[in-house]
Design an enzyme around this catalytic site. Structure first.
Site, PDB file in Angstrom:
ATOM      1  N   GLU A 166      -4.155 -32.826   5.992  1.00 55.57           N
ATOM      2  CA  GLU A 166      -3.673 -31.436   6.046  1.00 55.57           C
ATOM      3  C   GLU A 166      -2.622 -31.046   7.433  1.00 55.57           C
ATOM      4  O   GLU A 166      -3.046 -29.949   7.840  1.00 55.57           O
ATOM      5  CB  GLU A 166      -4.622 -30.579   5.926  1.00 55.57           C
ATOM      6  CG  GLU A 166      -5.693 -30.946   4.689  1.00 55.57           C
ATOM      7  CD  GLU A 166      -6.503 -29.631   4.307  1.00 55.57           C
ATOM      8  OE1 GLU A 166      -6.588 -28.734   5.237  1.00 55.57           O
ATOM      9  OE2 GLU A 166      -7.526 -29.956   3.246  1.00 55.57           O
ATOM     10  N   GLU A 354      -9.941 -34.474  -1.123  1.00 56.68           N
ATOM     11  CA  GLU A 354     -11.015 -33.454  -0.998  1.00 56.68           C
ATOM     12  C   GLU A 354     -10.893 -32.628  -2.070  1.00 56.68           C
ATOM     13  O   GLU A 354      -9.789 -32.087  -2.520  1.00 56.68           O
ATOM     14  CB  GLU A 354     -10.474 -32.649   0.353  1.00 56.68           C
ATOM     15  CG  GLU A 354     -10.775 -33.116   1.713  1.00 56.68           C
ATOM     16  CD  GLU A 354     -10.644 -32.262   2.771  1.00 56.68           C
ATOM     17  OE1 GLU A 354     -10.377 -30.865   2.431  1.00 56.68           O
ATOM     18  OE2 GLU A 354     -10.405 -32.609   4.006  1.00 56.68           O
TER      19      GLU A 354
HETATM   20  O1  IFM Z   1     -13.128 -27.421   5.782  1.00 57.50           O
HETATM   21  C1  IFM Z   1     -12.022 -27.870   5.400  1.00 57.50           C
HETATM   22  C2  IFM Z   1     -11.515 -29.155   5.817  1.00 57.50           C
HETATM   23  O2  IFM Z   1     -11.568 -29.188   7.189  1.00 57.50           O
HETATM   24  C3  IFM Z   1     -10.196 -29.435   5.331  1.00 57.50           C
HETATM   25  N1  IFM Z   1      -9.735 -28.994   4.077  1.00 57.50           N
HETATM   26  C4  IFM Z   1     -10.429 -27.788   3.533  1.00 57.50           C
HETATM   27  C5  IFM Z   1     -11.810 -27.665   3.795  1.00 57.50           C
HETATM   28  C6  IFM Z   1     -12.378 -26.390   3.287  1.00 57.50           C
HETATM   29  O3  IFM Z   1     -11.615 -25.351   3.860  1.00 57.50           O
END
Ligand code: IFM
Length: 449
Positions: A166, A354
């Site tokens: 990210e 994710e």
């Molecule tokens: O916790 C975060 C993670 O570190 C990166 N992506 C989103 C998740 C939830 O906010």
């Protein structure tokens, strides 16, 4: 009811990151990270929470791997803490830090769980931040040198690598809005950080290939869903700016050799310095793209909406609401996002790196959480993933965020995203209903529809 199956060899996993679970912030020679510094300052994090202990995974790792095995996951995605292995970010290696990751990788392989390793999930060494951090061009070499050290130590066993997780979050929350470490508010720096993150990704992919390391390498982007709040021209234009900043700013240089022109016209003097040859480096062919998808937003024009003059609101799909954090649950948004990626990047393999939700988990007297809401969320997103596969998306795997409840950055320990509940006072792990449900999905390589 019938079962819809995923392709053979589909990877089923869960994701964590070092700072969010490890704890042991100053043990065994670990250096200070920017998140250590940021959380130790008052008022940055809700309730003054820190990652000093977190889930204490550093000390409980063998039990956590046993739990991953018990749940039947075929893969586990985690990140390396850069300051744990290179306390000053460069130079001397902390062997004890690598001992930990060596043991983790060995335990996963013994348990026949595929390790997926992210090099940068945000916990940047403070010493490098003090030397200028991601805004300075030297940061590209610092990252590539760090990557080489990690490939040399773990590359005989790890075969799936993610460079950055990210990068949008690193750049904009860390350097533009200041909500994340290092807490700066400077759009010019933020855009320069985007460029250096992408450049360091490209240089690292190149050195991975040239170094003859085996396996696959890619990058993970947070690609959320966006829709204009209305048909008004101003809202549509604001939507276009937001979409370009969150998606095109990364996909264009990674896959098409340029930065988005309309966005760059808009940000004017905040454009990063891009040198001749940089875009060729950024566009090194990668083996896969990781997509983090959680939610969909409306976008409206807002006069006080910072640099992009845009305001976001939650956009749940029909029949869905919002998560505990106010995120609009929108499973069809995942299908649309994956199809958009396919349209822009071709047949490249994609992982959902994710996906998950923070809900008001209510434990019973034994600590068990009957989190039907999370089961519904995950199940609907898996259906959405199947629809993307039907539409021709080359989807290789699905990773839940997160294996266990953990430190949710500026929100501290309030939001709980885990398949497994963590009782922070004792460190006890208690699988939730969603964990048992996910095990069944994995067993059948499919979901009941
Ligand atoms: O916790 C975060 C993670 O570190 C990166 N992506 C989103 C998740 C939830 O906010």
């Amino acid at each position: 009811m019938s079962t819809r199956h995923f392709p053979d060899g589909f990877l089923w996993g869960a994701t964590t990151s070092a700072y969010q679970i490890e704890g042991a912030w100053n043990e065994d020679g670990k250096g200070e990270g920017i998140w250590d510094r940021f959380t130790h300052r008052p008022y940055n994090i809700l309730n003054g929470d820190t990652g000093d202990v977190a889930c204490d995974h550093y000390h409980r790792m063998p039990q956590d791997v046993a739990l991953i095995k018990e749940l039947g996951l075929s893969s586990y995605s985690f990140s390396i803490s850069w300051p744990r292995v290179l306390p000053l970010g460069r130079g001397a290696v902390n062997e004890k830090g690598f001992d930990f990751y060596n043991r983790l990788v060995d335990k996963l392989l013994e348990a026949e769980i595929l390790p997926v390793v992210t090099l940068n999930h945000w916990d940047y060494p403070q010493a490098l931040e003090d030397a200028g951090g991601w805004p300075v061009r030297d940061s590209v070499d610092w990252f590539a040198d760090y990557a080489r050290v990690v490939f040399d130590r773990l590359g005989d066993r790890v075969t799936t690598w993610m460079t950055h997780n990210e990068p949008w979050v690193v750049a904009f929350l860390g350097y533009a809005t200041g909500v994340h470490a290092p807490g700066l508010c400077d759009y010019s720096k933020a855009y320069q950080v985007v460029h250096h993150l992408l450049l360091s990704h490209g240089v690292t992919v190149q050195l991975f290939r040239q170094g003859g390391y085996k396996g696959e390498i890619g990058i993970v982007l947070n690609l959320e869903g966006y829709e204009p709040a209305s048909e008004r021209e101003a809202d549509r234009a604001a939507y276009q700016r937001v979409y370009e900043e969150s998606a095109s700013l990364f996909l264009d240089p990674l896959f098409n050799g340029h930065y988005p022109e309309m966005l760059f016209d808009w940000i004017g003097p905040h454009q990063p310095r891009v040198l001749a040859g940089d875009l060729d480096l950024i566009g090194q062919p990668i083996d896969f793209l990781g997509v983090d998808y959680y939610r969909t937003h409306t976008v409206s024009h807002a006069i006080n909406g910072t640099l992009l003059k845009a305001e976001l609101g939650p956009l749940p799909a029909l029949g869905w609401g919002q998560t505990e954090m106010g995120w609009g649950i929108n499973p069809p948004g995942l299908t649309a996002t994956l199809i958009d990626v396919k349209d822009r990047c071709g047949d490249l393999k994609v992982f959902i790196a994710e996906n998950g939700c923070a809900l008001h988990d209510i434990p019973d007297e034994t600590g068990f959480v009957a989190d039907r809401g999370r089961v519904n969320y995950l199940s609907a997103h898996l259906q959405a993933a199947l629809e993307a596969i039907d539409a021709g998306v080359n989807l290789g795997g699905y990773y839940v965020w997160s294996l266990m409840d953990n430190f949710e950055w500026s929100m501290g320990y309030g939001p709980r995203f885990g398949l497994v509940r963590v009782e922070y006072e004792t460190g006890k792990r208690i699988p939730k209903q969603s964990a048992y449900w996910f095990s069944e999905v994995i067993k059948h390589n499919g979901i009941n529809i």
